[in-house]
Scaffold this motif. Structure first.
Motif, mmCIF file in Angstrom:
data_model
loop_
_atom_site.group_PDB
_atom_site.id
_atom_site.type_symbol
_atom_site.label_atom_id
_atom_site.label_comp_id
_atom_site.label_asym_id
_atom_site.label_seq_id
_atom_site.Cartn_x
_atom_site.Cartn_y
_atom_site.Cartn_z
ATOM 1 N N UNK A 64 24.962 26.587 48.111
ATOM 2 C CA UNK A 64 25.147 26.915 46.464
ATOM 3 C C UNK A 64 24.203 28.148 46.673
ATOM 4 N N UNK A 65 25.153 29.518 46.008
ATOM 5 C CA UNK A 65 24.025 30.457 45.804
ATOM 6 C C UNK A 65 25.046 31.070 44.961
ATOM 7 N N UNK A 66 24.939 32.351 45.539
ATOM 8 C CA UNK A 66 25.007 34.077 44.726
ATOM 9 C C UNK A 66 25.996 34.840 45.597
ATOM 10 N N UNK A 67 27.250 35.380 44.888
ATOM 11 C CA UNK A 67 27.918 37.056 45.844
ATOM 12 C C UNK A 67 27.558 37.926 44.438
ATOM 13 N N UNK A 68 27.394 39.077 45.900
ATOM 14 C CA UNK A 68 27.483 40.383 44.408
ATOM 15 C C UNK A 68 28.306 41.021 45.099
ATOM 16 N N UNK A 69 29.992 41.747 44.703
ATOM 17 C CA UNK A 69 30.389 42.327 45.700
ATOM 18 C C UNK A 69 31.338 43.466 44.315
ATOM 19 N N UNK A 70 31.407 44.467 45.361
ATOM 20 C CA UNK A 70 31.469 45.767 45.193
ATOM 21 C C UNK A 70 33.468 45.371 45.401
ATOM 22 N N UNK A 71 34.015 45.735 44.344
ATOM 23 C CA UNK A 71 35.572 45.142 44.850
ATOM 24 C C UNK A 71 36.396 46.373 45.408
ATOM 25 N N UNK A 72 35.236 47.753 44.693
ATOM 26 C CA UNK A 72 36.485 48.887 45.493
ATOM 27 C C UNK A 72 35.901 48.956 47.349
ATOM 28 N N UNK A 73 35.583 47.787 47.947
ATOM 29 C CA UNK A 73 34.373 48.518 48.949
ATOM 30 C C UNK A 73 34.075 49.465 49.377
ATOM 31 N N UNK A 74 32.792 49.735 48.116
ATOM 32 C CA UNK A 74 32.133 51.251 48.371
ATOM 33 C C UNK A 74 30.668 50.817 48.797
ATOM 34 N N UNK A 151 39.818 36.308 50.322
ATOM 35 C CA UNK A 151 40.684 36.720 49.000
ATOM 36 C C UNK A 151 39.768 36.407 47.478
ATOM 37 N N UNK A 152 40.448 36.803 46.935
ATOM 38 C CA UNK A 152 39.998 37.069 45.491
ATOM 39 C C UNK A 152 41.495 36.855 44.128
ATOM 40 N N UNK A 153 41.158 35.655 43.418
ATOM 41 C CA UNK A 153 42.479 35.337 42.829
ATOM 42 C C UNK A 153 41.621 34.426 42.098
ATOM 43 N N UNK A 154 42.589 33.263 41.604
ATOM 44 C CA UNK A 154 41.997 32.143 40.647
ATOM 45 C C UNK A 154 43.012 31.817 39.462
ATOM 46 N N UNK A 155 42.936 31.354 38.508
ATOM 47 C CA UNK A 155 44.085 30.393 37.318
ATOM 48 C C UNK A 155 43.548 31.247 36.310
ATOM 49 N N UNK A 156 43.809 29.482 35.629
ATOM 50 C CA UNK A 156 43.092 29.729 34.120
ATOM 51 C C UNK A 156 41.996 29.758 33.366
ATOM 52 N N UNK A 157 41.367 29.259 35.212
ATOM 53 C CA UNK A 157 39.594 29.107 34.407
ATOM 54 C C UNK A 157 38.558 30.169 34.496
ATOM 55 N N UNK A 158 39.408 30.833 35.375
ATOM 56 C CA UNK A 158 38.693 32.337 35.581
ATOM 57 C C UNK A 158 39.012 33.112 37.131
ATOM 58 N N UNK A 159 38.529 33.734 37.721
ATOM 59 C CA UNK A 159 38.727 33.934 38.546
ATOM 60 C C UNK A 159 37.608 34.199 39.804
ATOM 61 N N UNK A 160 38.108 34.307 41.105
ATOM 62 C CA UNK A 160 37.226 32.748 42.656
ATOM 63 C C UNK A 160 37.435 34.135 42.684
ATOM 64 N N UNK A 161 36.431 33.726 44.276
ATOM 65 C CA UNK A 161 36.622 35.369 45.169
ATOM 66 C C UNK A 161 36.165 34.487 46.511
ATOM 67 N N UNK A 162 36.386 34.595 47.606
ATOM 68 C CA UNK A 162 36.213 33.337 49.204
ATOM 69 C C UNK A 162 36.011 34.368 50.097
ATOM 70 N N UNK A 163 34.995 34.377 51.432
ATOM 71 C CA UNK A 163 34.331 34.622 52.282
ATOM 72 C C UNK A 163 34.678 33.772 52.919
ATOM 73 N N UNK A 164 34.697 34.434 54.372
ATOM 74 C CA UNK A 164 34.001 33.380 55.614
ATOM 75 C C UNK A 164 33.309 33.976 56.379
#
Length: 201
Positions: A64-74, A151-164
């Protein structure tokens, strides 16, 4: 005003527009987007050398946990990740109970392993080298974690983000020194993260 001065004035005016417009047209730096880890699609793996022969793999199923991410890569992503020790899964219930004991992860006193990033260096558009604090069995050490935006994707339930995330540690540094020689000192951790966007308001 004569013809030539008019042409010069128009040229200077046009030049000022060309110089000024890009300054106003540049997009503002985007703020960070917050994501809540999806425990169904997030997990932790560990790999360690066994008896100087095979590589033994185990898994932590409750992440569990949280992510904070600038999508513009700044800025580098900020991660706060918790792996529940009791969710260890080695494929053997007996071994799971052993590894929850005081000589291993000491699950009664320390319920989770945690990683909190503190800074980072951008490698390219999808890779970062993150620095942060890793805590195992109550012992915290600074580590460097290779992190990939998958990746950043998702569906009808909302957006998703993935990290490894991948990091190699020495278990002795965290006070886990049992069975040295039979079990390797170096441990590779691979953590797959998938988060759901936290919408403001």
């Amino acid at each position: 005003m004569g013809f030539i001065p008019k042409i010069c004035a128009l040229f200077v005016f046009g030049l000022l527009i060309v110089i000024t417009l890009p300054l106003h047209a540049q997009p503002a730096t985007q703020g960070p987007v917050s994501w809540q880890l999806d425990p169904v699609h997030s997990f932790g793996l560990f790999r360690v050398h066994h008896m100087n022969a095979g590589m033994f793999w185990g898994r932590f199923n409750d992440v569990t946990g949280t992510i904070s991410h600038h999508e513009d890569g700044s800025a580098p992503p900020q991660l706060e990740v918790h792996c529940a020790v009791e969710s260890i899964d080695t494929g053997s219930e007996k071994l799971d109970r052993t590894m929850l004991g005081p000589k291993w992860f000491n699950g009664k006193e320390h319920e989770a392993m945690t990683f909190v990033s503190t800074s980072g260096e951008k490698i390219d558009d999808t890779h970062w080298k993150l620095q942060g604090d890793l805590t195992i069995a109550g012992v915290s050490r600074g580590v460097e974690v290779m992190t990939e935006l998958t990746g950043i994707g998702g569906g009808p339930q909302g957006r998703k983000i993935g990290f490894e995330c991948t990091v190699e540690i020495n278990r002795n540094a965290f006070g886990i020194r049992i069975l040295r020689g039979a079990i390797g000192d170096k441990v590779r951790l691979v953590v797959g993260l998938e988060g759901d966007e936290i919408k403001a308001g």
